[in-house]
Design a protein around this motif. Structure first.
Motif, PDB file in Angstrom:
ATOM      1  N   ILE A  39      38.300  40.401  39.554  1.00 34.86           N
ATOM      2  CA  ILE A  39      38.804  41.071  38.351  1.00 34.86           C
ATOM      3  C   ILE A  39      40.318  41.205  38.448  1.00 34.86           C
ATOM      4  O   ILE A  39      40.847  41.707  39.449  1.00 34.86           O
ATOM      5  CB  ILE A  39      38.168  42.468  38.172  1.00 34.86           C
ATOM      6  N   ASP A  40      40.995  40.748  37.401  1.00 33.64           N
ATOM      7  CA  ASP A  40      42.452  40.871  37.311  1.00 33.64           C
ATOM      8  C   ASP A  40      42.770  42.160  36.548  1.00 33.64           C
ATOM      9  O   ASP A  40      42.346  42.336  35.407  1.00 33.64           O
ATOM     10  CB  ASP A  40      43.033  39.662  36.574  1.00 33.64           C
ATOM     11  N   HIS A  41      43.559  43.028  37.174  1.00 34.36           N
ATOM     12  CA  HIS A  41      43.861  44.335  36.568  1.00 34.36           C
ATOM     13  C   HIS A  41      45.193  44.353  35.806  1.00 34.36           C
ATOM     14  O   HIS A  41      45.657  45.427  35.383  1.00 34.36           O
ATOM     15  CB  HIS A  41      43.835  45.418  37.646  1.00 34.36           C
ATOM     16  N   GLN A  42      45.812  43.204  35.622  1.00 32.54           N
ATOM     17  CA  GLN A  42      47.012  43.060  34.787  1.00 32.54           C
ATOM     18  C   GLN A  42      48.213  43.866  35.278  1.00 32.54           C
ATOM     19  O   GLN A  42      49.125  44.155  34.519  1.00 32.54           O
ATOM     20  CB  GLN A  42      46.701  43.465  33.333  1.00 32.54           C
ATOM     21  N   ASN A  43      48.217  44.260  36.532  1.00 29.80           N
ATOM     22  CA  ASN A  43      49.344  45.028  37.079  1.00 29.80           C
ATOM     23  C   ASN A  43      49.769  44.488  38.442  1.00 29.80           C
ATOM     24  O   ASN A  43      50.359  45.199  39.244  1.00 29.80           O
ATOM     25  CB  ASN A  43      48.973  46.512  37.195  1.00 29.80           C
ATOM     26  N   GLY A  44      49.439  43.223  38.676  1.00 28.68           N
ATOM     27  CA  GLY A  44      49.751  42.600  39.961  1.00 28.68           C
ATOM     28  C   GLY A  44      48.646  42.733  40.977  1.00 28.68           C
ATOM     29  O   GLY A  44      48.750  42.197  42.078  1.00 28.68           O
ATOM     30  N   LEU A  45      47.573  43.463  40.619  1.00 26.80           N
ATOM     31  CA  LEU A  45      46.456  43.676  41.533  1.00 26.80           C
ATOM     32  C   LEU A  45      45.185  42.995  41.021  1.00 26.80           C
ATOM     33  O   LEU A  45      44.949  42.936  39.811  1.00 26.80           O
ATOM     34  CB  LEU A  45      46.189  45.169  41.710  1.00 26.80           C
ATOM     35  N   LYS A  46      44.412  42.513  41.966  1.00 26.48           N
ATOM     36  CA  LYS A  46      43.088  41.961  41.663  1.00 26.48           C
ATOM     37  C   LYS A  46      42.107  42.539  42.683  1.00 26.48           C
ATOM     38  O   LYS A  46      42.480  42.831  43.822  1.00 26.48           O
ATOM     39  CB  LYS A  46      43.097  40.434  41.767  1.00 26.48           C
ATOM     40  N   THR A  47      40.862  42.700  42.253  1.00 26.27           N
ATOM     41  CA  THR A  47      39.819  43.163  43.168  1.00 26.27           C
ATOM     42  C   THR A  47      38.743  42.089  43.287  1.00 26.27           C
ATOM     43  O   THR A  47      38.448  41.370  42.321  1.00 26.27           O
ATOM     44  CB  THR A  47      39.189  44.484  42.685  1.00 26.27           C
ATOM     45  N   VAL A  48      38.185  42.006  44.507  1.00 31.33           N
ATOM     46  CA  VAL A  48      37.196  40.976  44.813  1.00 31.33           C
ATOM     47  C   VAL A  48      35.918  41.664  45.308  1.00 31.33           C
ATOM     48  O   VAL A  48      35.963  42.501  46.222  1.00 31.33           O
ATOM     49  CB  VAL A  48      37.717  40.010  45.900  1.00 31.33           C
ATOM     50  N   TYR A  49      34.788  41.309  44.692  1.00 32.43           N
ATOM     51  CA  TYR A  49      33.489  41.898  45.027  1.00 32.43           C
ATOM     52  C   TYR A  49      32.584  40.757  45.508  1.00 32.43           C
ATOM     53  O   TYR A  49      32.233  39.858  44.721  1.00 32.43           O
ATOM     54  CB  TYR A  49      32.867  42.573  43.801  1.00 32.43           C
ATOM     55  N   SER A  50      32.189  40.801  46.796  1.00 30.88           N
ATOM     56  CA  SER A  50      31.408  39.692  47.369  1.00 30.88           C
ATOM     57  C   SER A  50      30.080  40.190  47.944  1.00 30.88           C
ATOM     58  O   SER A  50      29.908  41.375  48.198  1.00 30.88           O
ATOM     59  CB  SER A  50      32.211  39.000  48.472  1.00 30.88           C
ATOM     60  N   ASN A  51      29.153  39.215  48.185  1.00 31.02           N
ATOM     61  CA  ASN A  51      27.791  39.475  48.657  1.00 31.02           C
ATOM     62  C   ASN A  51      26.974  40.163  47.565  1.00 31.02           C
ATOM     63  O   ASN A  51      26.168  41.065  47.822  1.00 31.02           O
ATOM     64  CB  ASN A  51      27.782  40.318  49.940  1.00 31.02           C
ATOM     65  N   LEU A  52      27.198  39.721  46.312  1.00 31.55           N
ATOM     66  CA  LEU A  52      26.438  40.232  45.172  1.00 31.55           C
ATOM     67  C   LEU A  52      25.130  39.459  45.003  1.00 31.55           C
ATOM     68  O   LEU A  52      24.956  38.346  45.525  1.00 31.55           O
ATOM     69  CB  LEU A  52      27.265  40.107  43.891  1.00 31.55           C
ATOM     70  N   ASP A  53      24.236  40.046  44.246  1.00 34.42           N
ATOM     71  CA  ASP A  53      23.018  39.344  43.840  1.00 34.42           C
ATOM     72  C   ASP A  53      23.387  38.287  42.798  1.00 34.42           C
ATOM     73  O   ASP A  53      24.412  38.403  42.111  1.00 34.42           O
ATOM     74  CB  ASP A  53      22.031  40.354  43.243  1.00 34.42           C
ATOM     75  N   ASP A  54      22.577  37.259  42.680  1.00 34.47           N
ATOM     76  CA  ASP A  54      22.846  36.173  41.729  1.00 34.47           C
ATOM     77  C   ASP A  54      22.930  36.650  40.279  1.00 34.47           C
ATOM     78  O   ASP A  54      23.636  36.044  39.463  1.00 34.47           O
ATOM     79  CB  ASP A  54      21.753  35.097  41.827  1.00 34.47           C
ATOM     80  N   ASN A  55      22.209  37.692  39.954  1.00 34.08           N
ATOM     81  CA  ASN A  55      22.187  38.174  38.564  1.00 34.08           C
ATOM     82  C   ASN A  55      23.423  39.032  38.251  1.00 34.08           C
ATOM     83  O   ASN A  55      23.342  40.260  38.148  1.00 34.08           O
ATOM     84  CB  ASN A  55      20.894  38.971  38.314  1.00 34.08           C
ATOM     85  N   VAL A  56      24.535  38.367  38.099  1.00 32.88           N
ATOM     86  CA  VAL A  56      25.790  39.050  37.776  1.00 32.88           C
ATOM     87  C   VAL A  56      25.769  39.460  36.299  1.00 32.88           C
ATOM     88  O   VAL A  56      25.298  38.714  35.434  1.00 32.88           O
ATOM     89  CB  VAL A  56      26.993  38.127  38.069  1.00 32.88           C
ATOM     90  N   GLU A  57      26.281  40.644  36.004  1.00 31.73           N
ATOM     91  CA  GLU A  57      26.207  41.193  34.646  1.00 31.73           C
ATOM     92  C   GLU A  57      27.470  40.968  33.809  1.00 31.73           C
ATOM     93  O   GLU A  57      27.551  41.430  32.673  1.00 31.73           O
ATOM     94  CB  GLU A  57      25.918  42.700  34.728  1.00 31.73           C
ATOM     95  N   VAL A  58      28.456  40.266  34.366  1.00 27.20           N
ATOM     96  CA  VAL A  58      29.699  40.029  33.627  1.00 27.20           C
ATOM     97  C   VAL A  58      29.988  38.536  33.582  1.00 27.20           C
ATOM     98  O   VAL A  58      29.396  37.741  34.326  1.00 27.20           O
ATOM     99  CB  VAL A  58      30.898  40.772  34.267  1.00 27.20           C
TER     100      VAL A  58
END
Length: 243
Positions: free
Chosen positions: A174-193
């Motif tokens: 996810i890009d937060h439009q302020n120079g920062l991004k967050t990374v979420y790993s080891n998720l289930d295949d059924n991503v909701e976004v």
């Protein structure tokens, strides 16, 4: 005797009368000239005095006429300055209100992406991994939690990537439009976004899964790998989130 005196006087006047009359006339003319010159001098002095007085009055009138103009110009300048200051204050207030409005509509603080405990903290130095039997850095948090636990966007932003084939498993960036991004790993295949979707802080993006390869056999078991990018460099999440 009287006749002789009279006769002598008559003869004298007869002989010298012209010169006497001429002398008297010259005296009269001289007297008139002197009187006339004196009168002319007095008139000239009076005229010069009158002209000087008139010039003085004219100068004073001109100065009097100039003062209101100067005051008027000053008043215009003050009014213009006040108007400019008012305009600047108005623009500043509008800018501040706009900034406040934007700040209030966009969340700039992080929330926990998942409930749990830090099993492995951020480390730029290599650490040992049971899953691979190797040493390598951990450029994020491994947050121990239960399988299927909901994962949330840590801050407002836009989904930049959804990857399902990484060494860290299913991953959302996810890009937060302020120079920062967050990374979420080891998720289930059924991503909701999906890519390009705008998210608010706290929006569910999926659940914890078992899709990782590099940390599949760590002692702490099920977990979410969470990382923060500042520009192109990973940074310690502890600077933004407290567990």
């Amino acid at each position: 005797m009287d006749r002789k005196i009279f006769s002598r006087a008559f003869n004298f006047l007869k002989k010298e009368g012209f010169y006497i009359i001429l002398f008297i006339c010259l005296c009269v003319v001289a007297t008139v000239a002197i009187i006339t010159a004196r009168n002319n001098k007095n008139q000239s002095a009076e005229l010069q005095k009158s002209v000087s007085l008139q010039q003085k009055q004219t100068k004073e009138t001109a100065q009097t006429d100039e003062k209101p103009s100067s005051s008027y110009d000053n008043a215009l300048q003050v009014k213009k300055s006040e108007k400019t200051n008012t305009s600047e204050k108005t623009n500043t207030n509008q800018s501040e209100e706009t900034s406040k409005s934007v700040s209030s509509s966009i969340s700039t603080s992080f929330q926990k992406p998942v409930e749990g405990n830090i099993a492995r903290a951020y480390s730029a130095d290599p650490v040992y991994w049971d899953s691979t039997g190797t040493y390598r850095p951990n450029l994020g948090y491994d947050i121990q939690t239960k399988l299927g636990k909901p994962v949330f966007a840590a801050m407002d932003g836009k989904v930049e990537e959804v990857n399902k084939a990484t060494q860290d498993g299913v991953e959302v960036i996810i890009d937060h439009q302020n120079g920062l991004k967050t990374v979420y790993s080891n998720l289930d295949d059924n991503v909701e976004v999906s890519v390009g979707q705008t998210l608010k802080k706290g929006t569910a993006i999926g659940i914890v899964g078992r899709s990782t390869l590099r940390a599949a056999y760590e002692k702490y078991g099920d977990h979410l790998h969470f990382a923060i990018l500042k520009g192109s460099e990973f940074v310690d999440p502890a600077k933004y989130i407290k567990y």
